[in-house]
Scaffold this active site. Sequence first.
Site, short mmCIF file in Angstrom:
data_model
loop_
_atom_site.label_atom_id
_atom_site.label_comp_id
_atom_site.label_asym_id
_atom_site.label_seq_id
_atom_site.Cartn_x
_atom_site.Cartn_y
_atom_site.Cartn_z
N ASP A 93 9.42 5.94 -5.26
CA ASP A 93 8.43 4.64 -4.35
C ASP A 93 9.13 3.56 -3.25
OD1 ASP A 93 6.86 2.64 -3.62
OD2 ASP A 93 5.38 3.14 -5.88
N PHE A 96 4.59 0.98 -11.74
CA PHE A 96 3.74 -0.05 -10.93
C PHE A 96 2.75 1.26 -10.99
CE2 PHE A 96 0.26 -1.27 -7.33
CZ PHE A 96 -0.06 -2.69 -8.28
N ARG A 152 7.01 -14.44 -10.72
CA ARG A 152 7.46 -13.83 -9.85
C ARG A 152 7.72 -14.20 -8.50
NH1 ARG A 152 5.54 -7.59 -7.74
NH2 ARG A 152 3.99 -9.31 -7.19
N TYR A 200 2.78 -3.96 4.15
CA TYR A 200 2.62 -5.33 4.11
C TYR A 200 3.55 -5.97 2.79
CZ TYR A 200 -0.04 -3.59 -0.59
OH TYR A 200 -0.22 -2.77 -1.88
N LYS A 201 3.97 -5.85 2.95
CA LYS A 201 5.16 -6.32 1.78
C LYS A 201 6.36 -6.68 2.52
CE LYS A 201 3.97 -4.26 -2.36
NZ LYS A 201 3.03 -5.14 -2.99
#
Length: 416
Positions: free
Chosen positions: A201, A129, A375, A226-227
């Site tokens: 990560d 990322f 996705r 938050y995911k």
Amino acid sequence: MNHRDDAAALDRDDPLRALRDQFALGRDVIYLDGNSLGVPPKAAAARAAAVIADEWGDGLIRSWNTAGWFALPKRLGNKLAPLIGAGADEVVVTDTISSNLFKLLSAALRLANERDPKRRVIVSERSNFPTDLYIAQGLIEQLDRGYELRLVDDPAELATAIDENTALAMITHVNYRTGYMHDMAAVTQLIHRAGALAVWDLAHSAGAVPVDLNGVGADYAVGCTYKYLNGGPGSPAFVWVPKRHQNAFSQPLSGWWGHKKPFEMSPSYRPDDGIGRFLCGTQPVISMALVECGLDVFLQTDMATLRRKSLALSDLFIKLVEERCGKFPLTLVTPREHGQRGSQASFEHPDGYEVMQALIARGVIGDYREPRVLRFGFTPLYTRYVDVWDAVEVLRDVLETEAWRAPEFAERGAVT
């Protein structure tokens, strides 16, 4: 599976079925983007109101003590810890992944340098990322002492890229674009054999796949809430450090919240003992309070059960897409092997952005990532098998009718 009724039967037998009722989901939406932003728990609205009206409104500044605001980072960290194989007092919820990663990379480079001054290489993946790479690049520029960021293009290249000059390897457990999942135990062992430190990560892992940080002997980790953890947009991230590394940590962002006695108001910084020294500034109480609503749902299940359903959902999605949309230019980029797959399925399409916008307009919300990747994320807490069935039917229709060619679907917003 030949009929929607077959999917409905799986939902009726789903041991996680009741947990869906704890989330505020719109009736006309199939939400397959929990890998980017989770759905709000129904408890979040009441919790936010209580924090604002009661704790902030009535308690005012007293609530730092009376409502437990001051203890939130560690208390939430201890609730999150079992989801990632961490021990008590090894996790704090605080700041962002970017700032937490800056702290960890700085600490890890210092520790590596103390062990062996010639180690000047950070190894990572080019497909990582971007913020992880940006933070590493910025830290290297700031240090200006001959450090190098070495990027690999294939996980198989890690074995040769990590060598006697490597200080640390910064690896994302589940790739954000493809959903490829590393064997954390094997990669950590590879890193340690070279004498380097392993920084992980967990942005697309925490709450999605089983993780055992202590079991594999990892050194540091960051992740977001938050995911899959459903903490809310921009909710604070977390940082994990095992006890063996905690008091050797030198805080590059030495804010007062990480001080041993912050209200002593000393002009000299003294780091807190243990995980508390990884804090920096005053904590965002309202958003932190909402994180707990998502974590509390996880207390009602376990990661093994979530993982079984996650794989079943993504297996079904891949199968149906390939059966019903096989004549269209869709290419699976997510591994089929369960041991290499996170909780998503990604497909390339030459006009992926437009196709995704057409799906969203029809109430099937996934997301798009460059280049050309559709996705779809599967959050077992609230995603149903019928959602998978219906989403593929909409995808087939969008492709069959070429609805994605409408001009409005080519328009790009600030966030894609």
